[in-house]
Design a protein around this motif. Sequence first.
Motif, mmCIF file in Angstrom:
data_model
loop_
_atom_site.group_PDB
_atom_site.id
_atom_site.type_symbol
_atom_site.label_atom_id
_atom_site.label_comp_id
_atom_site.label_asym_id
_atom_site.label_seq_id
_atom_site.Cartn_x
_atom_site.Cartn_y
_atom_site.Cartn_z
ATOM 1 N N THR A 1 -15.409 0.341 1.488
ATOM 2 C CA THR A 1 -16.212 -0.715 0.893
ATOM 3 C C THR A 1 -15.591 -1.879 1.037
ATOM 4 N N ARG A 2 -14.204 -2.052 1.130
ATOM 5 C CA ARG A 2 -13.654 -3.407 1.432
ATOM 6 C C ARG A 2 -13.826 -3.690 3.026
ATOM 7 N N TRP B 1 -13.264 3.323 -1.639
ATOM 8 C CA TRP B 1 -12.743 1.936 -1.838
ATOM 9 C C TRP B 1 -12.392 1.209 -0.188
ATOM 10 N N ARG B 2 -11.719 1.831 0.605
ATOM 11 C CA ARG B 2 -11.272 1.470 1.826
ATOM 12 C C ARG B 2 -12.577 1.147 2.664
ATOM 13 N N ALA C 1 -8.199 -4.192 4.357
ATOM 14 C CA ALA C 1 -8.321 -2.987 3.904
ATOM 15 C C ALA C 1 -6.903 -2.364 4.451
ATOM 16 N N ILE D 1 -12.084 8.604 -3.486
ATOM 17 C CA ILE D 1 -12.066 7.442 -4.115
ATOM 18 C C ILE D 1 -11.330 6.525 -3.264
ATOM 19 N N GLN D 2 -10.196 6.821 -2.684
ATOM 20 C CA GLN D 2 -9.528 5.883 -1.843
ATOM 21 C C GLN D 2 -10.245 5.559 -0.569
ATOM 22 N N ASN E 1 0.721 -1.209 -0.089
ATOM 23 C CA ASN E 1 -0.131 -0.120 -0.027
ATOM 24 C C ASN E 1 0.823 1.167 -0.012
#
Length: 155
Positions: free
Chosen positions: A143-144, A140-141, A151, A136-137, A90
């Motif tokens: 959602t995971r 995404w985090r 994440a 967006i990041q 990451n």
Amino acid sequence: MSADHEQHRLFLPLVFVGGLIFGFGLGFSQMAQPEVVLSFLQFEDFGLLFVMFGAAVVTGITFFGVKQLRSTAPLTGAVYGRRLKTLDKNVVIGGGIFGVGWGLSGICPGAAYASLGIGNYAILWGIAGMFIGAYIQGFWRSTRADHGLPAATAD
């Protein structure tokens, strides 16, 4: 900062003044001009190397010296300590994305804001990109995390 420590009433005004001084320094050293930064990244102008070296020296002396003089921060009472981040995929991927964005826009995030102060309003596109990328990041985090997938951990 933990709940154990009360912020001093001058904390935020001093952060603001520090930001003004930092922004003025970026403008004065021409680091807020994308053309100068791109010349540096293309190995044509090494003036910014001296600016960054000077900043690193002052920061290093301050980080070393303050810990010798005080054990806690004067405005928050928090104990000084190092926060180490492991080098994982990451960090490498995020650093790569950051570097590509810096190279494409010709300016890093801190200098982008200072660039507004010297009249570079076109940089608002880059700043908008930074906010969209951060959103967006974060999306995404979350959602995971909602799906129970691993994440990246918070700093």
